[in-house]
Design a protein around this motif. Structure first.
Motif, mmCIF file in Angstrom:
data_model
loop_
_atom_site.group_PDB
_atom_site.id
_atom_site.type_symbol
_atom_site.label_atom_id
_atom_site.label_comp_id
_atom_site.label_asym_id
_atom_site.label_seq_id
_atom_site.Cartn_x
_atom_site.Cartn_y
_atom_site.Cartn_z
ATOM 1 N N THR A 1 56.616 93.423 -7.704
ATOM 2 C CA THR A 1 56.722 94.341 -6.566
ATOM 3 C C THR A 1 56.084 93.727 -5.332
ATOM 4 O O THR A 1 56.612 93.853 -4.215
ATOM 5 N N LEU A 2 54.935 93.074 -5.509
ATOM 6 C CA LEU A 2 54.275 92.420 -4.389
ATOM 7 C C LEU A 2 55.168 91.357 -3.776
ATOM 8 O O LEU A 2 55.272 91.258 -2.542
ATOM 9 N N ALA A 3 55.824 90.566 -4.619
ATOM 10 C CA ALA A 3 56.722 89.525 -4.111
ATOM 11 C C ALA A 3 57.848 90.151 -3.288
ATOM 12 O O ALA A 3 58.213 89.647 -2.216
ATOM 13 N N ALA A 59 58.358 89.585 0.702
ATOM 14 C CA ALA A 59 59.649 89.050 1.152
ATOM 15 C C ALA A 59 60.297 89.999 2.149
ATOM 16 O O ALA A 59 60.852 89.571 3.173
ATOM 17 N N GLY A 60 60.212 91.309 1.871
ATOM 18 C CA GLY A 60 60.780 92.286 2.792
ATOM 19 C C GLY A 60 60.076 92.294 4.129
ATOM 20 O O GLY A 60 60.701 92.397 5.186
ATOM 21 N N LEU A 63 61.167 89.139 6.020
ATOM 22 C CA LEU A 63 62.509 89.282 6.572
ATOM 23 C C LEU A 63 62.532 90.247 7.753
ATOM 24 O O LEU A 63 63.252 90.024 8.737
ATOM 25 N N ALA A 64 61.760 91.319 7.663
ATOM 26 C CA ALA A 64 61.711 92.268 8.772
ATOM 27 C C ALA A 64 61.157 91.613 10.022
ATOM 28 O O ALA A 64 61.643 91.843 11.140
ATOM 29 N N GLU A 65 60.138 90.759 9.858
ATOM 30 C CA GLU A 65 59.557 90.083 11.010
ATOM 31 C C GLU A 65 60.507 89.039 11.581
ATOM 32 O O GLU A 65 60.616 88.885 12.804
ATOM 33 N N ILE A 66 61.189 88.311 10.706
ATOM 34 C CA ILE A 66 62.162 87.331 11.198
ATOM 35 C C ILE A 66 63.268 88.028 11.970
ATOM 36 O O ILE A 66 63.689 87.579 13.047
ATOM 37 N N ALA A 115 61.967 97.206 3.837
ATOM 38 C CA ALA A 115 62.326 98.307 2.944
ATOM 39 C C ALA A 115 61.468 98.374 1.678
ATOM 40 O O ALA A 115 61.063 99.465 1.269
ATOM 41 N N PRO A 116 61.171 97.246 0.996
ATOM 42 C CA PRO A 116 60.397 97.365 -0.253
ATOM 43 C C PRO A 116 59.009 97.972 -0.047
ATOM 44 O O PRO A 116 58.587 98.838 -0.826
ATOM 45 N N LEU A 117 58.277 97.546 0.988
ATOM 46 C CA LEU A 117 56.943 98.096 1.216
ATOM 47 C C LEU A 117 57.029 99.554 1.653
ATOM 48 O O LEU A 117 56.200 100.390 1.255
#
Length: 467
Positions: A119-121, A125-126, A129-132, A155-157
């Motif tokens: 879940t942390l990964a 990653a989310g 991607l959101a920052e990029i 989305a995951p966090l």
């Protein structure tokens, strides 16, 4: 504070609606500038949401309220008023996270220990991607709090950390909250900020406009009788300087004409002519009290502005201590925060007992508001290892109808309509948490009151007597 100039018959008469900390500090500011000040407060004690209540020999706060020293002028004024009743407290706050208690706000290592590896990964990653995407793509403004949180954290966090808790706390899904809520209210997770700051240094992310969360290391200021000390001390200072505080007095009418407030009447029979009026009342209550009333469209907009009620359970517990922290946040219980003010220096009688302040958000009439849900709340406290029902020897229910402004989706035009109408009055300011429909902390609310008082007293000379 230096003694204010003595008021005279030509001193501008300022009526302040509400004697919470915002109104109290506004009154001191106005008295320093030579105004004749009267505060009108519907409760039997000053303080508003920062007030405490005494039951027997013990004091119970309406939530966690301690003074910061971030605004030095505000702090110095408050410290002088409190005198020897004030003492310093090194902040110790925790959050119950993944079955354990961690320092609040969460540190990086706590996030790593609290989230399962896969879940942390996904969350990291989310977030990446959101920052990029924020850096490389031109995105439309978020339509609601859910979109704002996904844009901010991925989305995951959002799904793991924010969605369920936000829904439970506010009684609204993030899709039904305004994106403005995220900018005004949502604190940052300091561990997430570490990662975001790294991305920003690599020029892979843009700085974001969200409110800052609690500091990791902080000195607070409190009293042996709890939160009630500060408003009581400010009220004492106001009266010593010639101000008047009318308690148990509800505003019944705010009369106006020619674009100016001219008079305030109260349930106690007082009629208060004024050259200026400062309101800390909830916006809908201020508009409802205007005589003559606002246009129908303004009244309809005011009716769409919601406030979240709060119910606080003050418990006297027959054990010396329930937890180490001053307060702890919980994500999956009936309550969202539990404070133990004895750990911050509150005097408790008997000395081998302690006091718990158990905070809930609710709706008027529900089980938390009426107290009918007490058995479930006590069961949750026992499940957390804080206390058992048989150890609770006293229970006191403290409530506030207008706890927090609710930034429901689409609230902005309704607030704008109310603010635009109130802005037509030359000698009226609406400020503070309820009066400005915003989320200041305690010292921020006092600063808002001071600014409003200064603006009113800097009005055109024609608006004031003796000109």
């Amino acid at each position: 504070m230096v003694p204010p100039p003595a008021t005279t018959g030509d001193a501008p008469r300022l009526v302040i609606l509400g004697a919470g900390v915002c109104g109290l500090y506004a009154a001191l500011t106005a008295l320093e500038r030579g105004a004749a000040v009267t505060l009108v407060e519907k409760e039997s004690r000053p303080g508003g949401l920062a007030a405490g209540q005494q039951h027997g020999e013990n004091f119970y706060d309406l939530g966690v309220h301690m003074l910061h020293a971030f605004d030095r002028e505000v702090f110095d004024t408050c410290a002088a008023a409190m005198g020897d009743e004030r003492h310093e407290v090194a902040l110790h706050a925790e959050i119950k996270w993944a079955g354990n208690r961690y320092h609040y706000p969460l540190r990086g290592r706590d996030i790593l220990r609290g989230i399962p590896p896969l879940t942390l990964a996904r969350c990291l990653a989310g977030l990446f991607l959101a920052e990029i995407e924020s850096r490389l793509a031109r995105r439309e403004d978020a339509r609601d709090a859910e979109e704002a949180l996904v844009q901010l954290y991925g989305a995951p966090l959002y799904e793991f950390f924010f969605e369920e808790f936000t829904h439970r706390y506010w009684g609204l899904h993030p899709r039904d909250l305004s994106a403005e809520f995220i900018r005004r209210k949502m604190p940052r997770l300091s561990a997430v900020d570490v990662f975001k700051n790294l991305l920003q240094k690599l020029r892979l992310a843009n700085p974001r406009d969200t409110t800052e969360g609690a500091l990791r290391f902080e000195t607070l200021h409190y009293s042996a009788t709890g939160a009630e000390t500060l408003p009581r001390a400010l009220a004492r200072e106001i009266e010593a300087r010639g101000g008047t505080i009318l308690l148990d007095s509800e505003v019944t009418a705010v009369r106006h004409g020619g674009g100016r407030v001219t008079q305030v009447t109260t349930s106690g029979g007082a009629t208060l002519p004024c050259e200026a009026c400062l309101s800390t009342l909830p916006v809908p209550l201020l508009l409802a009290g205007l005589d003559p009333p606002p246009p129908r469209a303004v009244r309809e907009s005011a009716a769409r502005l919601r406030y979240k009620p709060i119910a606080v359970h003050g418990l006297l517990v027959a054990k010396p201590r329930c937890m180490d922290a001053h307060y702890t946040y919980f994500r999956d219980r009936r309550f969202h925060r539990v404070g133990e003010p004895k750990n911050a220096g509150l005097r408790v009688t008997p000395a081998d007992h302690t006091v718990l302040i158990v905070e809930t958000t609710c709706e008027e009439g529900d089980a938390d508001w009426t107290g009918e849900g007490l058995a479930d709340l006590l069961a949750d406290l026992e499940a957390e290892g804080l206390c058992s029902p048989v150890e609770v020897v006293e229970h006191h229910l403290l409530r506030a109808r207008h706890g927090y402004p609710v930034f429901s989706r689409g609230f902005e035009p309704h607030l704008a309509a109310a603010e635009d109408f109130l802005g037509t009055f030359r000698n009226l300011r609406s400020t503070g948490r309820q009066g400005a429909f915003t989320y200041p902390n305690m010292h921020g609310a006092m600063r808002m009151g001071a600014r409003a008082a200064e603006q009113l007293l800097a009005a055109a000379p024609a608006d004031l007597p003796g000109a």
